[in-house]
Design a protein around this motif. Structure first.
Motif, short mmCIF file in Angstrom:
data_model
loop_
_atom_site.label_atom_id
_atom_site.label_comp_id
_atom_site.label_asym_id
_atom_site.label_seq_id
_atom_site.Cartn_x
_atom_site.Cartn_y
_atom_site.Cartn_z
N TRP A 149 33.68 46.47 48.00
CA TRP A 149 34.76 46.73 47.05
C TRP A 149 35.93 47.36 47.78
CZ3 TRP A 149 31.19 49.49 42.93
CH2 TRP A 149 30.29 48.55 42.43
N GLU A 163 38.96 39.57 47.50
CA GLU A 163 39.28 40.26 46.25
C GLU A 163 39.58 41.72 46.57
OE1 GLU A 163 37.65 40.97 41.68
OE2 GLU A 163 36.30 40.10 43.18
N TYR A 188 47.43 45.90 46.43
CA TYR A 188 46.58 46.01 45.24
C TYR A 188 47.36 46.32 43.97
CZ TYR A 188 46.37 51.18 45.94
OH TYR A 188 46.65 52.52 46.10
N LEU A 237 30.72 40.08 41.07
CA LEU A 237 31.37 41.05 41.95
C LEU A 237 31.00 40.79 43.40
CD1 LEU A 237 30.67 44.32 39.92
CD2 LEU A 237 32.90 43.23 40.23
N CYS A 271 34.68 40.58 51.15
CA CYS A 271 35.23 40.98 49.86
C CYS A 271 35.27 39.79 48.89
CB CYS A 271 36.62 41.58 50.04
SG CYS A 271 36.63 43.07 51.05
N LYS A 331 45.06 46.85 40.53
CA LYS A 331 44.68 45.71 39.72
C LYS A 331 43.83 44.78 40.58
CE LYS A 331 49.19 45.92 37.39
NZ LYS A 331 50.49 45.23 37.21
N ARG A 332 42.69 44.36 40.07
CA ARG A 332 41.85 43.43 40.81
C ARG A 332 42.54 42.07 40.89
NH1 ARG A 332 36.03 43.41 38.23
NH2 ARG A 332 35.84 41.64 39.65
N SER A 333 42.57 41.51 42.10
CA SER A 333 43.21 40.21 42.30
C SER A 333 42.66 39.59 43.58
CB SER A 333 44.72 40.37 42.40
OG SER A 333 45.07 41.17 43.51
N GLY A 392 41.68 45.62 45.04
CA GLY A 392 42.16 46.36 43.88
C GLY A 392 41.11 47.04 43.04
N PHE A 393 39.99 47.48 43.66
CA PHE A 393 38.95 48.16 42.90
C PHE A 393 39.31 49.64 42.70
CE2 PHE A 393 36.72 44.38 44.13
CZ PHE A 393 35.84 44.15 43.09
N SER A 394 38.96 50.16 41.54
CA SER A 394 39.20 51.56 41.20
C SER A 394 38.04 52.06 40.36
CB SER A 394 40.50 51.70 40.40
OG SER A 394 40.37 51.09 39.13
N ASN A 443 38.28 50.29 36.84
CA ASN A 443 37.89 48.89 36.66
C ASN A 443 36.45 48.62 37.12
OD1 ASN A 443 38.17 48.29 39.51
ND2 ASN A 443 40.36 47.89 39.20
#
Length: 647
Positions: free
Chosen positions: A527, A425, A317, A523, A502, A251-253, A427-429, A432
């Protein structure tokens, strides 16, 4: 590289004084000076004490496999006692490194697979939080049936992935068959390097390199390639799938990083190592109202968690509560703040030296794996057979209680925290990222148009043979300035997290095309994809973009870079991407220079076999520019010359 060149190379290794002067993180500089004044040695002192390093070891021409030696290759003695020449000795040594990397990632990955199986079967009280991932993966493997529950599918997936890892009787490698690009499967099949399974290929690698067995360096390199595939598809991808099935996707946070995120008024617990299983339970335990009240009764404001190496990143993440502080090489600096009440160490990249630093403070070290014991540490762990995994929650609570009880023993005069902190930041996948761009087709179109010139996975561990964390930052600077997106995970990600890469503020470092694209979408230019196991996410993104562009991966303007790599897993990670047809780039050479044939195999011969090579340039800025030039060459061959094109 001749022995004279090796002797000159080892003279370039920086001293601790040079690290203090040149490291990019002022917090690291501050802590090195602080611990130096306190008389507490760290890895940087021990590295200095090892100089000059053994030239035979650096060249890979020292053989210690049997007890007739150790043998070293010189002009006077060009062969070992058994008759093995430099090419065979170097090949055997590097093959054993790769086999060890397969075992390392595989062993910690097996723990996640077992946790998924036990959770799915009800043996362990863990919820299956990645239900969409379970269903999607079951469909990819061709095992989905509507009348099966999610738990049944999860258990079947765990069994399938464990079988691919541990297979003894040759059969179809299900993960490769289901997930690998067909073009690559064809290449690997023609080379006869598709593995039976991780266990078998490690078993076979140790057999071949044993006394008086395989004396053909080329045949040893073929086994090395099999181990590389076992590393990427069994030891990395399988456990990555299992972790997402069990704990849910990233999860992005946003999170505060670096030393000043340590708060003195809290019970502070560090998570150090690589397995996400017990750290995930520790996150849950730290939220327990009863334990929070117990901490407050001790005079603390609450309980706070911090990440050292990959255990912290894998929790970060998913839960957003674990503040990233340091990679493995800098762990002693964090310990030296004197502000950690408990240090929870599971496995891998946990240097024994942390116990020497812990002895100078009140910090209690708790080991949680039978694979990783430290003399003097408290041991609260899964047993060798993982038969007590059902006690995971009680173990986590016991560890948190130890930390709370130890809070009152903290001596405030020993606490020293550099005032350095930035937000990052994480939690990149693949999923997302696609959402951020509207679709992966849009990201592919931007790459083809030239606004984004390429993507590089900038990862790896750290190595005191170069200035600590400097190479990673300098390579990132060069890539961003040339409109190349940077992906990162694992130990190399910490300087990028700590130094603000980041965040959207780092877009000032990016070229005009990258600035335009990422500013519009809010963004950052780097990442963060998670722990070192999450190289699987980077390769998944690369594969997806190649499919959208209608190109094989070996043609795409993407690459792998681990400037400061230092261990066996680092060799396996680089090899994984080269097997996909992507170059790997490094500042640290592998110990293969004692054999021109083995060195040429990595630097030249694999171009014809795999479509990729290993590139080593010790100077980071020059390495970064080489990556830029190579990606530009790939773009030119594709005729992606900057004109707007449709996917």
């Amino acid at each position: 590289m001749s022995f004279d060149t090796i002797n000159e190379y080892r003279k370039t290794f920086p001293s601790k004084a040079q690290v203090i002067e040149q490291t990019p993180d002022p917090g690291v500089r501050d802590m090195l000076n602080h611990l130096d004044k306190a008389g507490i040695p760290t890895a940087f002192d021990r590295f200095d004490a090892q100089k000059p390093h053994c030239s035979f070891g650096l060249a890979g021409t020292c053989c210690r496999i049997c007890n007739m030696g150790p043998c070293k290759i010189t002009e006077k003695s060009p062969k070992g006692v058994c008759g093995a020449d430099a090419h065979v000795i170097v090949a055997r040594n590097i093959l054993r490194w790769v086999a060890a990397g397969v075992a390392a990632h595989g062993s910690r990955g097996r723990e996640v697979l077992l946790a998924l199986k036990k959770a799915a079967s009800g043996q362990v009280a863990l919820p299956l939080l990645g239900q969409d991932k379970i269903v999607a993966t079951a469909k990819a493997f061709g095992i989905y049936e509507e009348d099966k529950t999610v738990a049944q599918l999860a258990e079947q997936l765990a069994d399938l992935l464990l079988e691919d890892m541990s297979r003894a009787v040759p059969a179809t490698h299900r993960t490769i068959a289901a997930m690998a690009p067909p073009e690559r499967v064809k290449t690997w099949s023609e080379l006869d390097i598709i593995p039976v399974g991780s266990y078998h290929e490690v078993f076979e690698a140790l057999h071949r390199t044993g006394t008086g067995t395989d004396g053909d360096w080329e045949n040893l390199m073929k086994q090395l390639l099999r181990c590389g595939l076992a590393f990427s598809w069994n030891s990395v991808l399988g456990p990555s799938i299992a972790a997402d099935c069990l704990y849910g996707p990233p999860k992005r946070s946003f999170i505060d990083t670096n030393f000043a995120s340590i708060k003195k008024e809290y019970v502070n617990i560090a998570l150090h190592g690589h397995s996400p299983v017990l750290p995930s339970a520790l996150v849950q335990a730290s939220r327990d109202p009863e334990l929070v009240e117990l901490a407050k009764a001790q005079g603390a404001a609450g309980i706070r968690l911090y990440g050292i190496c990959c255990s912290g990143l894998s929790s970060l993440y998913r839960y957003g509560e674990v503040h990233p502080l340091s990679n493995a090489l800098g762990a002693e600096l964090v310990m030296g703040t004197g502000a950690l009440d408990a240090w929870v160490a599971d496995l891998q990249d946990i240097y024994p030296g942390i116990m020497d630093v812990a002895a100078c403070f009140h910090t209690k070290v708790i080991t949680t794996s039978d694979s990783c014991r430290l003399p003097g540490a408290i041991h609260i762990a899964f047993d060798h057979q993982h038969a007590n995994m059902d006690q995971i929650h009680s173990q986590a609570k016991a560890i948190v209680k130890l930390a709370i009880q130890n809070y009152s023993a903290r001596q405030q005069q020993n606490v020293y925290i550099p005032e350095v902190s930035l937000e990052a930041e994480v939690g990149f996948s693949v999923e997302n990222i696609a959402q951020a761009f509207g679709s992966l087709e849009e990201l592919a179109a931007l790459i083809k148009s030239g606004k984004i010139k390429g993507i590089v996975n900038l990862v790896g561990c750290n190595n005191p043979k170069v200035v600590y964390e400097q190479a990673i930052v300098q390579v990132a600077d060069t890539l961003l300035a040339n409109d190349i997106i940077v992906l990162t995970n694992g130990c190399a990600s910490f300087p990028l997290l700590k130094m603000g890469y980041c965040t959207q503020k780092a877009l000032a470092k990016a070229g005009p095309g990258l600035q335009e694209v990422l500013t519009e979408r809010k963004l950052p230019p780097v990442w963060h994809m998670g722990e070192c196991l999450d190289n699987a996410r980077a390769s998944g993104l690369f594969r997806a973009l190649a499919d959208k562009c209608g190109q094989p991966l070996k043609n795409m303007p993407v690459a792998f870079a681990s400037p400061e790599w230092s261990n066996e897993k680092g060799v396996g990670a680089a090899l994984s991407f080269r097997l996909m047809g992507l170059n790997s780039y490094h500042c640290i050479p592998a110990p293969v220079q004692g054999s021109d044939k083995v060195a040429n195999f990595f630097a030249h011969d694999t171009q014809e076999l795999l479509g990729s090579v290993m590139v080593v340039i010790p100077e980071p800025l020059a390495l970064g520019q080489r990556i830029v030039n190579d990606l530009a060459q790939r773009r030119s061959k594709l005729d992606w010359n900057g004109n707007k094109q449709e996917v």
